[in-house]
Design an enzyme around this catalytic site. Structure first.
Site: not given
Ligand code: NAD
Length: 324
Positions: A99, A131, A159, A186
């Site tokens: 991560r 993340n 979690d 996390h």
């Molecule tokens: P994803 O690729 O489906 O979505 C990311 C979005 O961000 C895309 O639509 C993209 O166009 C947008 N984006 C990128 N750069 C940008 C910018 N500068 N301005 C505006 N929008 C922008 O990814 P996802 O599966 O939705 O995951 C998103 C994040 O959440 C990742 O970092 C992932 O690791 C994290 N995540 C965290 C947890 C948690 O428990 N904290 C759980 C799952 C995913």
């Protein structure tokens, strides 16, 4: 109502802005809509077409869920947002096995976003899910200049639900009757707190005695390990995780906008008196309209405290790579 009796400042609808409308952002919007948690949901994404598509799709859910104004916006719409959610980042498929591995790429994305948000709303509440969430929550705190409790990471809220559900399943009780936290990072160094886990007010040992069950620590260790790898297991199966995190985010938002003082494990900057150094990590904290309260100093056994200190060290190691 006559003009004289009309309130001078009619209450405004609570607004959540979501920056990053991929899997996590869009599902969080859906969870908020189903809960009726807020009056307005603003979708912001560099891919405007994607955001428009999600907005239309979400509006189609209104009749059978709750009424909310869902629209695609830009950073100026963050000005009156009660909570600004940041779920932009590298896609989960783009991220490596660790991560923390893609830290620098994600940090560059978030720095740009936070600069924009700060221009329009320097005193809002920021809720980060991108993340590596603890490291980015720390960075967002620095870049935004906002006070600690107003920059919150989803942290181990997810979690913790995974842990509670697995314990609940093992003991054949409802998840809501299990109180147990995952604290720290996390990620891999997360810390399951079994010493203060409770079921129906009883310690796990007492609950086992009451139920005539053997108290077997190896089972709890296996549950904690399953919890630790749960995200990766889902990723391997379907490429991304989003339902669990969306439900956790929606719960956090509800606690904030409804001023609930709900205690939830979230990532925030830990105060010096906790002796963990300059870091963001998860501990239970009360959430209300002011954001997250001071993280609660829960009682830990010696090995849990050592594990939490290790988690803080791991995170500080990654933070040291950031340009803040
Ligand atoms: P994803 O690729 O489906 O979505 C990311 C979005 O961000 C895309 O639509 C993209 O166009 C947008 N984006 C990128 N750069 C940008 C910018 N500068 N301005 C505006 N929008 C922008 O990814 P996802 O599966 O939705 O995951 C998103 C994040 O959440 C990742 O970092 C992932 O690791 C994290 N995540 C965290 C947890 C948690 O428990 N904290 C759980 C799952 C995913």
């Amino acid at each position: 109502m006559s003009p004289e009796s009309a309130p001078l400042n009619p209450p405004r609808a609570s607004r959540v802005a979501i920056v990053g409308c991929g899997f996590v952002g869009a599902t969080t919007a859906y969870a908020l809509l189903l809960k009726g948690a807020v009056g307005e949901i603003v979708l912001i994404d560099k891919n405007e077409k994607l955001a428009e598509g999600h907005a239309d799709d979400l509006r189609d859910a209104e009749l059978y869920s709750h009424t909310a104004r869902v629209f695609v916006g830009d950073y100026s719409d963050c000005a009156t947002a009660d909570v600004i959610i940041i779920t932009a980042g590298l896609s989960q498929a783009q991220m490596g096995a660790s991560r923390l591995g893609d830290l620098l790429g994600c940090a560059a994305i978030l720095k740009e976003i936070v600069t924009e948000i700060r221009r329009h709303n320097p005193s809002g509440i920021l809720l980060v899910a991108s993340n590596p969430v603890d490291v980015l929550t720390y960075a967002v705190g620095k870049w935004s200049g906002m006070p600690p409790g107003r920059v919150i990471g989803s942290g181990t809220s997810l979690d913790t639900t995974r842990f509670r559900r697995r314990l609940a399943q093992h003991f054949c009780v409802a998840s809501e009757n299990v109180h147990a936290y995952i604290i720290g990072e996390h990620g891999d160094s997360q810390v399951p707190v079994l010493s203060s886990a409770r079921i129906a007010g009883m310690s796990l040992q007492d609950f086992c005695v009451e139920q005539g069950l053997a108290y077997d620590e190896s089972i709890f260790k296996a549950i904690a390990q399953k919890t630790r790898t749960a995200g990766l297991d889902i990723m391997h199966a379907k490429g991304a995780t989003y339902y669990g995190i969306a439900a956790a985010m929606s719960r956090i938002v509800r606690a904030i906008v409804k001023d609930e003082n709900a205690v939830i494990c979230v990532s925030s900057h830990v105060p010096a008196e906790l002796g963990l150094g300059d870091v963001c990590l998860s501990l239970p904290a009360t959430l209300n309209r002011q954001g997250a309260g001071r993280p609660l100093k829960i009682t830990l056994c010696q090995s849990e405290r050592a594990a939490l200190e290790h988690s803080a060290e791991v995170l500080k190691g990654y933070i040291s790579h950031l340009q803040l």
